[in-house]
Design an enzyme around this catalytic site. Sequence first.
Site, PDB file in Angstrom:
ATOM      1  N   THR A 120       0.820  -1.219   0.000  1.00 25.51           N
ATOM      2  CA  THR A 120       0.000   0.000   0.000  1.00 25.51           C
ATOM      3  C   THR A 120       0.850   1.263   0.000  1.00 25.51           C
ATOM      4  OG1 THR A 120      -1.536   1.250   1.394  1.00 25.51           O
ATOM      5  CG2 THR A 120      -0.081  -0.254   2.535  1.00 25.51           C
ATOM      6  N   ASP A 121       0.267   2.338  -0.501  1.00 21.27           N
ATOM      7  CA  ASP A 121       0.966   3.637  -0.436  1.00 21.27           C
ATOM      8  C   ASP A 121       1.020   4.174   0.996  1.00 21.27           C
ATOM      9  OD1 ASP A 121      -1.725   4.311  -0.143  1.00 21.27           O
ATOM     10  OD2 ASP A 121      -1.744   5.828  -1.732  1.00 21.27           O
ATOM     11  N   GLU A 122       0.229   3.596   1.902  1.00 22.82           N
ATOM     12  CA  GLU A 122       0.212   4.110   3.284  1.00 22.82           C
ATOM     13  C   GLU A 122       1.539   3.896   3.993  1.00 22.82           C
ATOM     14  OE1 GLU A 122      -3.214   3.350   5.673  1.00 22.82           O
ATOM     15  OE2 GLU A 122      -4.581   3.589   3.984  1.00 22.82           O
ATOM     16  N   TYR A 147      -1.959  -0.495  11.049  1.00 21.49           N
ATOM     17  CA  TYR A 147      -2.069  -1.170   9.732  1.00 21.49           C
ATOM     18  C   TYR A 147      -0.862  -0.853   8.851  1.00 21.49           C
ATOM     19  CZ  TYR A 147      -3.255  -1.616   4.787  1.00 21.49           C
ATOM     20  OH  TYR A 147      -3.199  -1.895   3.445  1.00 21.49           O
ATOM     21  N   THR A 150       2.502  -2.301   9.907  1.00 21.95           N
ATOM     22  CA  THR A 150       2.706  -3.739   9.658  1.00 21.95           C
ATOM     23  C   THR A 150       2.904  -4.011   8.163  1.00 21.95           C
ATOM     24  OG1 THR A 150       0.308  -4.170   9.597  1.00 21.95           O
ATOM     25  CG2 THR A 150       1.451  -4.504  11.714  1.00 21.95           C
ATOM     26  N   LYS A 151       2.263  -3.212   7.310  1.00 21.77           N
ATOM     27  CA  LYS A 151       2.515  -3.380   5.865  1.00 21.77           C
ATOM     28  C   LYS A 151       3.949  -2.931   5.536  1.00 21.77           C
ATOM     29  CE  LYS A 151       0.109  -4.595   3.005  1.00 21.77           C
ATOM     30  NZ  LYS A 151      -0.242  -5.942   2.474  1.00 21.77           N
TER      31      LYS A 151
HETATM   32  P1  NAD Z   1      -9.629  -7.334   2.191  1.00 16.54           P
HETATM   33  O1  NAD Z   1      -9.638  -7.018   3.636  1.00 16.54           O
HETATM   34  O2  NAD Z   1     -10.859  -7.090   1.382  1.00 16.54           O
HETATM   35  O3  NAD Z   1      -9.225  -8.872   1.977  1.00 16.54           O
HETATM   36  C1  NAD Z   1      -8.199  -9.484   2.717  1.00 16.54           C
HETATM   37  C2  NAD Z   1      -8.335 -10.993   2.537  1.00 16.54           C
HETATM   38  O4  NAD Z   1      -7.279 -11.624   3.269  1.00 16.54           O
HETATM   39  C3  NAD Z   1      -9.654 -11.559   3.067  1.00 16.54           C
HETATM   40  O5  NAD Z   1     -10.213 -12.453   2.137  1.00 16.54           O
HETATM   41  C4  NAD Z   1      -9.254 -12.281   4.335  1.00 16.54           C
HETATM   42  O6  NAD Z   1     -10.090 -13.393   4.656  1.00 16.54           O
HETATM   43  C5  NAD Z   1      -7.832 -12.716   4.000  1.00 16.54           C
HETATM   44  N1  NAD Z   1      -7.031 -12.939   5.191  1.00 16.54           N
HETATM   45  C6  NAD Z   1      -6.917 -12.139   6.287  1.00 16.54           C
HETATM   46  N2  NAD Z   1      -6.131 -12.722   7.203  1.00 16.54           N
HETATM   47  C7  NAD Z   1      -5.724 -13.895   6.676  1.00 16.54           C
HETATM   48  C8  NAD Z   1      -4.882 -14.949   7.150  1.00 16.54           C
HETATM   49  N3  NAD Z   1      -4.298 -14.894   8.359  1.00 16.54           N
HETATM   50  N4  NAD Z   1      -4.669 -16.002   6.327  1.00 16.54           N
HETATM   51  C9  NAD Z   1      -5.257 -16.072   5.112  1.00 16.54           C
HETATM   52  N5  NAD Z   1      -6.069 -15.128   4.634  1.00 16.54           N
HETATM   53  C10 NAD Z   1      -6.301 -14.048   5.406  1.00 16.54           C
HETATM   54  O7  NAD Z   1      -8.386  -6.540   1.585  1.00 16.54           O
HETATM   55  P2  NAD Z   1      -8.152  -5.870   0.162  1.00 16.54           P
HETATM   56  O8  NAD Z   1      -8.658  -4.486   0.197  1.00 16.54           O
HETATM   57  O9  NAD Z   1      -8.598  -6.821  -0.893  1.00 16.54           O
HETATM   58  O10 NAD Z   1      -6.547  -5.789   0.175  1.00 16.54           O
HETATM   59  C11 NAD Z   1      -5.749  -6.843  -0.348  1.00 16.54           C
HETATM   60  C12 NAD Z   1      -4.289  -6.446  -0.287  1.00 16.54           C
HETATM   61  O11 NAD Z   1      -4.093  -5.236  -1.017  1.00 16.54           O
HETATM   62  C13 NAD Z   1      -3.783  -6.170   1.132  1.00 16.54           C
HETATM   63  O12 NAD Z   1      -2.481  -6.681   1.249  1.00 16.54           O
HETATM   64  C14 NAD Z   1      -3.779  -4.642   1.231  1.00 16.54           C
HETATM   65  O13 NAD Z   1      -2.806  -4.200   2.135  1.00 16.54           O
HETATM   66  C15 NAD Z   1      -3.438  -4.266  -0.202  1.00 16.54           C
HETATM   67  N6  NAD Z   1      -3.921  -2.954  -0.649  1.00 16.54           N
HETATM   68  C16 NAD Z   1      -5.234  -2.624  -0.510  1.00 16.54           C
HETATM   69  C17 NAD Z   1      -5.664  -1.390  -1.011  1.00 16.54           C
HETATM   70  C18 NAD Z   1      -7.116  -0.956  -0.914  1.00 16.54           C
HETATM   71  O14 NAD Z   1      -7.438   0.173  -1.259  1.00 16.54           O
HETATM   72  N7  NAD Z   1      -8.045  -1.809  -0.482  1.00 16.54           N
HETATM   73  C19 NAD Z   1      -4.751  -0.515  -1.626  1.00 16.54           C
HETATM   74  C20 NAD Z   1      -3.413  -0.915  -1.715  1.00 16.54           C
HETATM   75  C21 NAD Z   1      -3.007  -2.147  -1.243  1.00 16.54           C
HETATM   76  O1  DAU Z   2      -4.198   3.886   0.356  1.00 18.08           O
HETATM   77  C1  DAU Z   2      -4.407   2.504   0.299  1.00 18.08           C
HETATM   78  C2  DAU Z   2      -5.225   2.055   1.493  1.00 18.08           C
HETATM   79  O2  DAU Z   2      -6.564   2.495   1.246  1.00 18.08           O
HETATM   80  C3  DAU Z   2      -5.197   0.556   1.723  1.00 18.08           C
HETATM   81  O3  DAU Z   2      -3.891   0.162   2.046  1.00 18.08           O
HETATM   82  C4  DAU Z   2      -6.143   0.154   2.856  1.00 18.08           C
HETATM   83  O4  DAU Z   2      -6.177  -1.252   3.007  1.00 18.08           O
HETATM   84  C5  DAU Z   2      -7.534   0.651   2.500  1.00 18.08           C
HETATM   85  O5  DAU Z   2      -8.421   0.363   3.567  1.00 18.08           O
HETATM   86  C6  DAU Z   2      -7.496   2.156   2.241  1.00 18.08           C
HETATM   87  O6  DAU Z   2      -7.196   2.867   3.475  1.00 18.08           O
HETATM   88  P1  DAU Z   2      -7.968   4.225   3.880  1.00 18.08           P
HETATM   89  O7  DAU Z   2      -7.874   4.377   5.325  1.00 18.08           O
HETATM   90  O8  DAU Z   2      -7.533   5.355   3.014  1.00 18.08           O
HETATM   91  O9  DAU Z   2      -9.472   3.799   3.386  1.00 18.08           O
HETATM   92  P2  DAU Z   2     -10.902   3.917   4.085  1.00 18.08           P
HETATM   93  O10 DAU Z   2     -11.876   3.394   3.085  1.00 18.08           O
HETATM   94  O11 DAU Z   2     -10.947   3.353   5.441  1.00 18.08           O
HETATM   95  O12 DAU Z   2     -11.089   5.497   4.217  1.00 18.08           O
HETATM   96  C7  DAU Z   2     -10.909   6.376   3.104  1.00 18.08           C
HETATM   97  C8  DAU Z   2     -10.995   7.801   3.629  1.00 18.08           C
HETATM   98  O13 DAU Z   2     -12.353   8.065   4.035  1.00 18.08           O
HETATM   99  C9  DAU Z   2     -10.162   8.065   4.852  1.00 18.08           C
HETATM  100  O14 DAU Z   2      -9.645   9.372   4.782  1.00 18.08           O
HETATM  101  C10 DAU Z   2     -11.133   7.944   6.031  1.00 18.08           C
HETATM  102  C11 DAU Z   2     -12.436   8.426   5.420  1.00 18.08           C
HETATM  103  N1  DAU Z   2     -13.669   7.801   5.932  1.00 18.08           N
HETATM  104  C12 DAU Z   2     -13.733   6.445   6.029  1.00 18.08           C
HETATM  105  C13 DAU Z   2     -14.889   5.818   6.438  1.00 18.08           C
HETATM  106  C14 DAU Z   2     -14.974   4.313   6.567  1.00 18.08           C
HETATM  107  C15 DAU Z   2     -14.781   8.607   6.212  1.00 18.08           C
HETATM  108  O15 DAU Z   2     -14.748   9.841   6.095  1.00 18.08           O
HETATM  109  N2  DAU Z   2     -15.938   7.972   6.601  1.00 18.08           N
HETATM  110  C16 DAU Z   2     -16.041   6.622   6.737  1.00 18.08           C
HETATM  111  O16 DAU Z   2     -17.134   6.140   7.082  1.00 18.08           O
END
Ligand code: NAD
Ligand code: DAU
Length: 331
Positions: A120-122, A147, A150-151
């Site tokens: 992630t970019d975070e 979060y 740990t990433k």
């Molecule tokens: P998500 O939370 O929707 O899915 C995570 C999946 O991992 C789930 O299916 C869960 O059951 C599985 N999982 C969790 N713990 C586990 C374990 N101990 N063993 C096996 N499986 C396990 O997440 P996502 O949004 O699909 O993100 C996927 C990846 O992409 C992550 O590594 C996240 O850091 C990265 N990422 C997400 C975003 C975003 O915007 N969502 C952006 C950049 C990177």
């Molecule tokens: O940037 C990549 C990341 O994007 C991933 O690594 C993470 O797994 C993914 O969850 C996401 O993180 P964010 O914290 O940016 O996403 P989230 O959807 O939780 O929130 C997006 C923005 O919206 C953030 O600034 C918080 C705000 N927010 C979130 C929720 C759930 C609100 O204002 N209201 C809400 O109800």
Amino acid sequence: MRLLVTGGAGFIGANFVHTAVHDHPGDSVTVLDALTYAGSRESLDPVAQAVTLVVGDVADADLVDSLVAESDAVVHFAAETHVDNSLADPHPFLRTNVIGTFTVLEAVRRHGVRLHHVSTDEVYGDLELGSAQRFTEATPYNPSSPYSSTKAASDMLVRAWVRSFGVNATISNCSNNFGPYQHVEKFIPRQITNILTGRRPKLYGAGANVRDWIHVEDHNSAVRRILESGEPGRTYLIGADCERSNLSVLQEILTLMGRDADDFDQVTDRAGHDLRYAIDPSTLRSELGWKPRHPDFRDALRATIDWYEANEDWWGPLKDSVEDDYRKRGQ
Ligand code: NAD
Ligand code: DAU
């Protein structure tokens, strides 16, 4: 290619698996997923006949070893992913994101298997609101939340295993994804499903925080490109030049769904809330020739709203308990 996809029943992983099955029929796909609250067997329903789902923990060394031994490549999505949950209870984040990645690394090292680590970019922390700065591959790591820390740790492990043991791994750090099958705890699906269930959308603070949005299919096409053509040991940043404030995204959702632009509640802000993320994706574009296929945010957002309207069976059972948890946190 025999692909092992960890976390393949989650949001991005499931979309990746759908595309692998449709666009790469020569692949054999095994998903390893613990089916935590964030994973769903139903997300794989459209491709269930073509995929082997192994329900298990990515930190289970014996299980991971046996699956990696039968794979040509691993795409490692499995993680705990929600920042707010990591503030409430960091422990599962340490276990899955750090020990899980360590477990995958040891297995690919033993078996000489190619790894792509999805991150992630975070990990870079945040940028000032209104500045022109963007994250690049050279930006120092500076994570803010349990979060993202740990990433960041997991990325560091991958880099160390490349350098010390010659593991054939690449890393990608992507910005905020949206699209089908995203859990209703996340910002965009939470607001859409709040409106669909007669609740008011919830904005943290004033909504000035900026995220850089990318459609999940574009993230995944970049991951696929890196898997096939990326240089071993390299990190690639994935983004689609789509910075938006949370307030403007929420107002776009409200307008697209026929509501007044001020029909939402402001709720308690997130502790340590990162101000702004912005990705410079030029390396990925110039070196690997990747470009997004969903450049129009409004069109992709409208399609996402349509998907949630049509798929209440998928998200409906999750909604009440997610909102109960948020209510307890004042959000
Ligand atoms: P998500 O939370 O929707 O899915 C995570 C999946 O991992 C789930 O299916 C869960 O059951 C599985 N999982 C969790 N713990 C586990 C374990 N101990 N063993 C096996 N499986 C396990 O997440 P996502 O949004 O699909 O993100 C996927 C990846 O992409 C992550 O590594 C996240 O850091 C990265 N990422 C997400 C975003 C975003 O915007 N969502 C952006 C950049 C990177
Ligand atoms: O940037 C990549 C990341 O994007 C991933 O690594 C993470 O797994 C993914 O969850 C996401 O993180 P964010 O914290 O940016 O996403 P989230 O959807 O939780 O929130 C997006 C923005 O919206 C953030 O600034 C918080 C705000 N927010 C979130 C929720 C759930 C609100 O204002 N209201 C809400 O109800």
